[in-house]
Design a protein around this motif. Structure first.
Motif, short mmCIF file in Angstrom:
data_model
loop_
_atom_site.label_atom_id
_atom_site.label_comp_id
_atom_site.label_asym_id
_atom_site.label_seq_id
_atom_site.Cartn_x
_atom_site.Cartn_y
_atom_site.Cartn_z
N GLN A 55 1.08 -1.09 0.07
CA GLN A 55 -0.05 -0.10 0.24
C GLN A 55 1.21 1.60 -0.31
O GLN A 55 0.88 2.69 -0.50
CB GLN A 55 -0.96 -0.34 1.12
N ALA A 56 2.24 1.51 0.74
CA ALA A 56 2.82 2.35 0.84
C ALA A 56 3.36 2.91 -0.25
O ALA A 56 4.13 4.21 -1.07
CB ALA A 56 4.02 2.20 2.06
N GLU A 205 -4.68 6.50 -4.33
CA GLU A 205 -4.67 7.57 -3.20
C GLU A 205 -4.39 8.92 -3.94
O GLU A 205 -2.84 9.51 -3.40
CB GLU A 205 -4.34 7.49 -2.02
N GLY A 206 -4.50 10.10 -4.86
CA GLY A 206 -4.12 10.92 -5.24
C GLY A 206 -3.30 10.49 -6.67
O GLY A 206 -4.58 10.18 -7.36
N MET A 286 -5.78 3.13 8.20
CA MET A 286 -4.34 3.78 7.94
C MET A 286 -4.64 4.41 5.32
O MET A 286 -4.57 3.07 5.52
CB MET A 286 -3.27 3.77 8.14
N THR A 287 -4.39 5.76 5.70
CA THR A 287 -4.29 5.71 4.18
C THR A 287 -2.91 4.96 3.79
O THR A 287 -2.31 4.94 4.76
CB THR A 287 -4.23 7.23 3.72
N ALA A 288 -2.18 5.89 2.37
CA ALA A 288 -1.04 4.52 2.01
C ALA A 288 0.00 5.51 2.30
O ALA A 288 1.19 5.65 2.59
CB ALA A 288 -1.18 4.65 0.07
N ALA A 293 4.47 6.78 5.93
CA ALA A 293 5.50 7.75 7.44
C ALA A 293 5.41 6.81 7.75
O ALA A 293 6.54 7.01 9.19
CB ALA A 293 4.49 8.79 7.25
N GLU A 294 4.71 6.06 8.19
CA GLU A 294 4.81 4.95 9.86
C GLU A 294 5.50 3.20 9.44
O GLU A 294 4.16 2.68 9.80
CB GLU A 294 3.75 4.50 10.45
#
Length: 480
Positions: A55-56, A205-206, A286-288, A293-294
């Motif tokens: 996802q990230a 996303e975006g 949680m978003t991508a 970021a985490e």
């Protein structure tokens, strides 16, 4: 797919099952059994552990990542389907590289595949141990890991039909858990709606980034490692009624079933991966960007999604399924490793003792035990280390990917260079394997530095072993 023009029974030509005194493997596996072994090794819910990472990396476009990864691996599956018809042997890519590229390349392919087949089961056993330890923390994870090795090894030694039957039950359980997740996720989406746009798992996303998708694909293709293990059971696949009356120049039935099973396994796995990641991405808390970021949250991202959207009961159900499924993924991997060691020993590339087939069970017992010992030591060692899983996970893939590269080269070598087909095709026998080779090389380049170093060292050791073996040994890899 085109058959070799004058090779009606290739195994006997280059040292098949009857060529050695160790005995022949028994043809007892059906088409369903072959698909079960492949799906067991892959695991229907393989994306669970890397959901957050993908996802990230993909900026949220995880489903398109798995669609692209399935298409990318289709080139490798197609090459397997081509070569299993040419060399339907237990050695899989070891046999394919021998006939397509020569004896030395065959040994290298088998040697590199050995690294993968011995260590991937160790990782799966460790996953099982970790999951069971989380459920029963009073028992150390290395104990659970060792128990998983012993139980699945006993099943493999009992016989391939028994292992396949138990494996089918476990696979049915895993798919049932996946169905429960799908039904629960759909219910939540219908009643509460999605947390993301319905197209987000496909478009991100975006802003959509093809570079980000391809970077994630290089990780996602590792979810598919294991479908190739089906080819290791080519000598144990049942002959079909159609093959019983096959005349000269016609393909045996068993290789055709194995080829179909390889392709079927890949398609089914791709569909399962796409569905579950699409639903999970719509419900992820949680978003991508937040996952990127985490990094610490990425490993549990799928479980966090299940907890927040459905409830802890499904979390526990998925965890138990993963614990049992991982052990039986290792069972399939251990069985494939045993067949590879058996084939290399039968060809006198490894100690001949491992080329014996047990008269009662019909399995290569010594080769299986050899594989079990190595995986047991590796898995228990890793289970007793704080970073053991990271160490093992970082090195298991390069061996398989290198073997895949030689597989693609073998297709070109057999069909196009050596002209062993009646009508070699530019697309089927050159373009498709070249595309598959490009995918494999790209994934190797994206692998961790540790994996590349370990792969290079293992390759160097293999080349030394090859150099010291009898130089005048007959080149049995050259059919015809």
């Amino acid at each position: 797919m085109t058959a070799p023009a004058a090779e009606p029974n290739p195994p006997s030509a280059y040292g098949g099952a009857s060529a050695q005194s160790g005995g022949a493997l028994r043809r007892t596996l059906s088409f369903r059994d072959l698909v079960v072994y492949g799906l067991l090794f892959i695991a229907p819910m393989a994306p669970v552990g890397i959901f957050g990472t993908l996802q990230a990396k993909s900026h949220g476009a995880i489903t398109i990542v798995y669609i692209v990864a399935t298409l990318a691996m289709a080139f490798t599956a197609y090459s397997y389907a081509q070569m299993v018809r040419v060399a339907p042997q237990a050695g899989s890519v070891f046999a394919y590289a021998r006939v397509g590229l020569g004896e030395g390349a065959g040994f290298v392919a088998g040697w590199m595949a050995m690294l993968d087949y011995l260590l991937i089961p160790a990782v799966a056993y460790l996953f099982s141990g970790i999951a069971m330890h989380s459920l029963v923390p009073s028992v150390h994870q290395w104990v659970w890991t060792a128990i998983a090795v012993v139980v699945t090894t006993l099943l493999n030694l009992w016989g391939v039909r028994t292992a396949a039957a138990v494996g089918f039950a476990v696979l049915a359980m895993e798919i049932a858990v996946l169905v429960v997740f799908v039904v629960a996720a759909v219910w939540v989406l219908v009643t509460d709606g999605a947390r993301r746009g319905w197209a987000a798992p496909l478009t991100g996303e975006g802003d959509f980034s093809m570079g980000a998708v391809l970077a994630a694909v290089s990780v996602a293709v590792l979810s598919y490692l294991g479908f190739d293990a089906i080819a290791s059971f080519a000598e144990e696949a049942k002959e079909t009624e159609r093959s019983a009356g096959a005349g000269r120049g016609r393909l045996p039935g068993a290789p055709a079933w194995v080829a179909r099973a390889v392709l079927t396994c890949l398609v089914v796995a791709g569909l399962l991966f796409a569905v579950q990641t699409y639903l999970a991405a719509l419900l992820a808390p949680m978003t991508a960007g937040e996952l990127a970021a985490e990094p610490a949250a990425q490993g549990d991202a799928f479980y966090a999604t299940v907890d927040s959207a459905v409830g802890g009961w499904l979390h526990d159900l998925v965890a138990v399924s993963k614990a049992i499924g991982a052990a039986f993924a290792a069972l399939a991997g251990q069985a494939a490793a045993g067949r590879l060691l058996f084939a290399m020993a039968r060809d006198r590339r490894l100690p001949g003792a491992m080329s014996k087939v047990d008269a009662d069970s019909g399995v290569p017992r010594r080769a299986l035990l050899g594989a079990a010992v190595v995986t047991l030591l590796a898995a228990v060692w890793a289970a007793r280390q704080d970073a053991g899983l990271d160490h093992l996970s970082s090195i298991v893939n390069v061996g398989a990917l290198t073997a895949f590269a030689l597989l693609h080269a073998s297709v070109i070598g057999w069909f196009w260079v050596r002209k062993r087909a009646a009508k070699p095709g530019l697309v089927r026998h050159v373009l498709v394997p070249l595309l598959g080779l490009a995918v494999v090389v790209a994934v190797i380049v994206e692998a961790s530095g540790t994996a590349q170093v370990v792969g290079a060292v293992w390759l160097a050791i293999g080349l030394v072993v090859l150099a010291v073996q009898h130089p005048g040994r007959r080149d049995r890899g050259r059919v015809g």
